[in-house]
Design an enzyme around this catalytic site. Structure first.
Site, PDB file in Angstrom:
ATOM      1  CG  ASP A  12      -1.760  -1.125   1.336  1.00 45.40           C
ATOM      2  OD1 ASP A  12      -2.313  -1.653   0.136  1.00 45.40           O
ATOM      3  OD2 ASP A  12      -1.971  -1.808   2.173  1.00 45.40           O
ATOM      4  CG  HIS A  40      -1.657  -1.768  -7.685  1.00 43.71           C
ATOM      5  ND1 HIS A  40      -0.905  -1.739  -6.411  1.00 43.71           N
ATOM      6  CD2 HIS A  40      -0.780  -2.514  -8.766  1.00 43.71           C
ATOM      7  CE1 HIS A  40       0.408  -2.426  -6.605  1.00 43.71           C
ATOM      8  NE2 HIS A  40       0.282  -2.926  -7.918  1.00 43.71           N
TER       9      HIS A  40
HETATM   10  P1  GDP Z   1      -0.649   0.273  -3.918  1.00 41.39           P
HETATM   11  O1  GDP Z   1      -1.243  -0.963  -3.682  1.00 41.39           O
HETATM   12  O2  GDP Z   1       1.010   0.311  -3.586  1.00 41.39           O
HETATM   13  O3  GDP Z   1      -0.651   0.865  -5.098  1.00 41.39           O
HETATM   14  O4  GDP Z   1      -1.294   1.211  -2.802  1.00 41.39           O
HETATM   15  P2  GDP Z   1      -2.785   1.622  -2.664  1.00 41.39           P
HETATM   16  O5  GDP Z   1      -3.803   1.318  -3.575  1.00 41.39           O
HETATM   17  O6  GDP Z   1      -3.009   1.541  -1.042  1.00 41.39           O
HETATM   18  O7  GDP Z   1      -2.349   3.285  -2.883  1.00 41.39           O
HETATM   19  C1  GDP Z   1      -2.115   4.260  -2.350  1.00 41.39           C
HETATM   20  C2  GDP Z   1      -3.288   5.233  -2.114  1.00 41.39           C
HETATM   21  O8  GDP Z   1      -2.977   6.366  -2.089  1.00 41.39           O
HETATM   22  C3  GDP Z   1      -4.339   5.076  -3.318  1.00 41.39           C
HETATM   23  O9  GDP Z   1      -5.519   5.814  -3.067  1.00 41.39           O
HETATM   24  C4  GDP Z   1      -3.521   6.273  -4.239  1.00 41.39           C
HETATM   25  O10 GDP Z   1      -4.451   7.047  -5.143  1.00 41.39           O
HETATM   26  C5  GDP Z   1      -3.180   7.276  -2.925  1.00 41.39           C
HETATM   27  N1  GDP Z   1      -2.125   8.043  -3.428  1.00 41.39           N
HETATM   28  C6  GDP Z   1      -0.941   7.390  -3.955  1.00 41.39           C
HETATM   29  N2  GDP Z   1       0.232   8.597  -3.797  1.00 41.39           N
HETATM   30  C7  GDP Z   1      -0.493   9.564  -3.214  1.00 41.39           C
HETATM   31  C8  GDP Z   1       0.065  10.765  -2.840  1.00 41.39           C
HETATM   32  O11 GDP Z   1       1.177  10.901  -2.971  1.00 41.39           O
HETATM   33  N3  GDP Z   1      -0.655  11.486  -1.946  1.00 41.39           N
HETATM   34  C9  GDP Z   1      -2.037  11.317  -1.586  1.00 41.39           C
HETATM   35  N4  GDP Z   1      -2.820  12.103  -1.034  1.00 41.39           N
HETATM   36  N5  GDP Z   1      -2.410   9.988  -2.175  1.00 41.39           N
HETATM   37  C10 GDP Z   1      -1.660   9.043  -2.787  1.00 41.39           C
END
Ligand code: GDP
Length: 424
Positions: A12, A40
Site C-alpha cells: 500500500d 492498486h
Molecule cells: P498500492 O497497492 O501500493 O498501489 O497502494 P494503494 O492502492 O493503497 O494506493 C495508495 C493510495 O494512496 C491510493 O488511494 C492512491 O490514489 C493514493 N495515493 C498515492 N500516492 C499519493 C500521494 O502522493 N498523495 C495522496 N494524497 N494520495 C496518494
C-alpha cells in the site's frame, strides 16, 4: 531497459499510481507474483480505478500487459475486473493483455480453505484477505495446481479437476468437517469464467524473450512490499509469494536476464493490513487522525489499516532486500497536518537499541524509539519541483534519504497522475 517497481514497506505504498505514472516510458508492464489479495488504486484523467489482478499498464492504450507465471489468478475475479474496465471504456484484447499459461488458477475451494482456516484459528488468525492466496500457493508447491494453460484442453482439464477435487475434499470434508466440493461444479466454474479469457493465454516467457531481443522497455510490477515477502518479511504474517525484485525474472519467465534497475516505492509514513508485528504502530486519536488523513482503508477489502510513523529500521531493510537503486517517496502531502512529524529511528529490545530489522520473537517484543522533526503545516499538493517544497518538508525528505542511504528521486504530493516532483 528492464525495471522492477517494488514496495519497500508492508504494501500500500502507492505502487499503482507510480507504475501508472512511469509506465508511459515502457512498452510492457508485467505483474510477476500474487493474486487478487491486494489492490492498486490509480487515479488519472479518465477516472479512479482499483486493480487487483491486472497490471497497472492496462490503463495506457499503448502498453502491453503481462500476467506472469508467478501469479495466482482467480478467474471469476479476473472476469469481473476486465468487464468493469471495459464498461469504463478501457480496451482489453489479446494484443494488450497476455496471461502466462503457467500461472496457477485460484479455485473456489482455495477461497473456502482460507476462510475455514481463519475461522479455525479464531483469535490467533492471520488476518488473511480470505481470497485463497495462501492455500493456492500451497497447492502450487504440492504440485496440485491447475494452471491457466490447462484451460486450453478441456478434456484433460476435466480429469485433472476430478482427481484434485477428490484430494482437496480429504481436507475440506475430512479435516475441516465442511461441505465437500463437487468436481463438476469446479469444472463448470472453470469453463464459465475462462470464456473470453482463453485468447489471452500464451507462453509469456517466449513473448518477453522476444520483446527483450527487440529492445522493448519492460516494467516489472510487484504487489505488496518487502516486509510481506515470504522469505524476508514478517513471517508468518507475510504474503505467500516473493514480493522482492529478485523474483521478477522468475515470476515472469525470463531467467538469465538481469534487471537494469529497481525503483523502490516507500510511503512517507507506515501502514500495515492484518495481524503480525508492526513495531511503529500508533494507537488512539493519533492513529485515527493519520488513518483519516491518508485514507488508509484496504483497496481490496475496505479494512481500516494499522498506521504509524515512517520507520527507518524497517524501510532501510526493505531498501536492502529490494536492492533499490532509487526511491519514490509517496503521500508526503498526508503529513502536512502535523506540528511535529514522528519518525522511528531504532527498535528497543530488552533495553538495547538496535538499528537493524530483527526476526521472529525479537520483532514481537521490539518497541519503537521515536524522534520528532518539524512539520511544515501547509498544503504542498501543488508543488511540482524541489524548490516549490517548503523548507521543512524538504528537510524531512532529505533526513529520510540520509538515514535510509538511498536516493529519493520522486516525491508524490497527491493522488493524481501529475501530483509529483522529481528531486535534483
Ligand atoms: P498500492 O497497492 O501500493 O498501489 O497502494 P494503494 O492502492 O493503497 O494506493 C495508495 C493510495 O494512496 C491510493 O488511494 C492512491 O490514489 C493514493 N495515493 C498515492 N500516492 C499519493 C500521494 O502522493 N498523495 C495522496 N494524497 N494520495 C496518494
Amino acid at each position: 531497459m528492464l525495471t522492477a517497481i517494488v514496495g519497500i514497506n508492508w504494501g500500500d505504498e502507492g505502487k499503482g499510481r507510480m507504475v501508472d505514472l512511469l509506465s508511459s516510458e515502457y512498452d510492457i508492464v508485467c505483474r510477476y507474483q500474487g493474486g487478487n489479495n491486494a489492490g492498486h488504486t490509480v487515479i488519472n484523467d479518465s477516472g479512479k480505478y482499483i486493480l487487483n489482478l491486472l497490471p497497472s499498464g492496462i490503463l495506457r492504450a499503448d502498453v502491453t500487459n503481462v500476467m506472469g507465471n508467478g501469479m495466482v489468478i482467480d478467474l471469476e475475479h479476473l472476469n469481473g475486473e476486465i468487464n468493469k474496465l471495459r464498461k469504463s471504456g478501457i480496451n482489453i484484447t489479446s494484443d494488450n493483455l497476455k496471461i502466462s499459461n503457467r500461472a496457477i488458477i485460484c479455485l473456489p475451494y482455495n477461497v473456502q480453505q482460507d476462510i475455514l482456516e481463519e475461522e479455525r484459528l479464531k483469535d490467533k488468525k492471520f488476518g488473511s484477505t480470505r481470497r485463497g492466496i495462501a492455500p493456492v500457493y500451497g497447492d502450487k508447491y504440492l504440485k496440485k495446481g491447475i494452471r491457466m494453460g490447462d484451460l486450453l484442453n478441456k478434456k484433460s482439464l476435466q480429469s485433472k479437476v476430478k482427481e484434485i477435487v477428490q484430494w482437496k475434499n480429504l481436507l475440506i470434508e475430512g479435516g475441516y468437517n465442511s461441505t465437500a466440493f463437487k468436481a463438476d461444479d469446479i469444472y463448470n466454474w472453470l469453463v464459465k469464467f475462462s470464456e473470453g479469457i482463453e485468447d489471452y493465454i500464451c507462453d509469456t516467457g517466449i513473448f518477453l524473450e522476444k520483446a527483450i531481443k527487440e529492445g522493448k522497455k519492460i516494467m516489472f510490477e510487484a504487489q505488496l512490499g518487502a516486509l510481506r515477502d515470504i522469505d524476508f518479511g514478517i513471517y508468518p504474517y507475510t504474503s505467500s509469494s516473493s514480493t522482492i525484485a529478485a523474483y521478477a525474472p522468475i515470476g515472469s519467465g525470463i531467467p538469465g536476464h538481469k534487471l537494469t534497475n529497481t525503483i523502490g516505492i516507500m510511503k512517507a509514513y507506515s501502514s500495515c493490513v492484518g495481524e503480525g508485528p508492526f513495531t511503529c504502530e500508533m494507537f488512539g486519536d493519533e492513529a485515527e487522525a493519520l488513518r483519516k488523513a491518508g485514507g488508509e482503508y484496504g483497496a481490496a477489502t475496505g479494512r481500516p489499516r494499522r498506521v504509524g510513523p515512517f520507520d527507518i529500521v524497517a524501510s532501510k531493510f526493505g531498501v536492502m532486500v529490494q536492492g533499490a537503486d532509487v526511491l519514490a517517496l509517496t503521500k508526503l502531502d498526508i503529513l502536512s497536518y502535523l506540528d511535529k512529524v514522528p519518525v522511528v529511528t531504532g527498535y528497543k529490545i530488552n533495553d538495547k537499541v538496535i538499528e537493524y530489522f530483527p526476526t521472529g520473537d525479537y520483532l514481537d517484543i521490539a518497541t519503537p524509539v521515536i524522534e520528532y522533526v518539524d512539520g511544515w503545516k501547509c498544503d504542498i499538493s501543488s508543488c511540482r519541483k524541489e524548490s516549490d517544497l517548503p523548507e521543512k518538508a524538504l528537510a524531512y525528505v532529505k533526513y529520510i534519504e540520509e538515514k535510509i542511504g538511498c536516493k529519493i528521486k520522486y516525491v508524490s504530493v497527491g493522488a493524481k497522475r501529475e501530483d509529483y516532483l522529481i528531486m535534483k
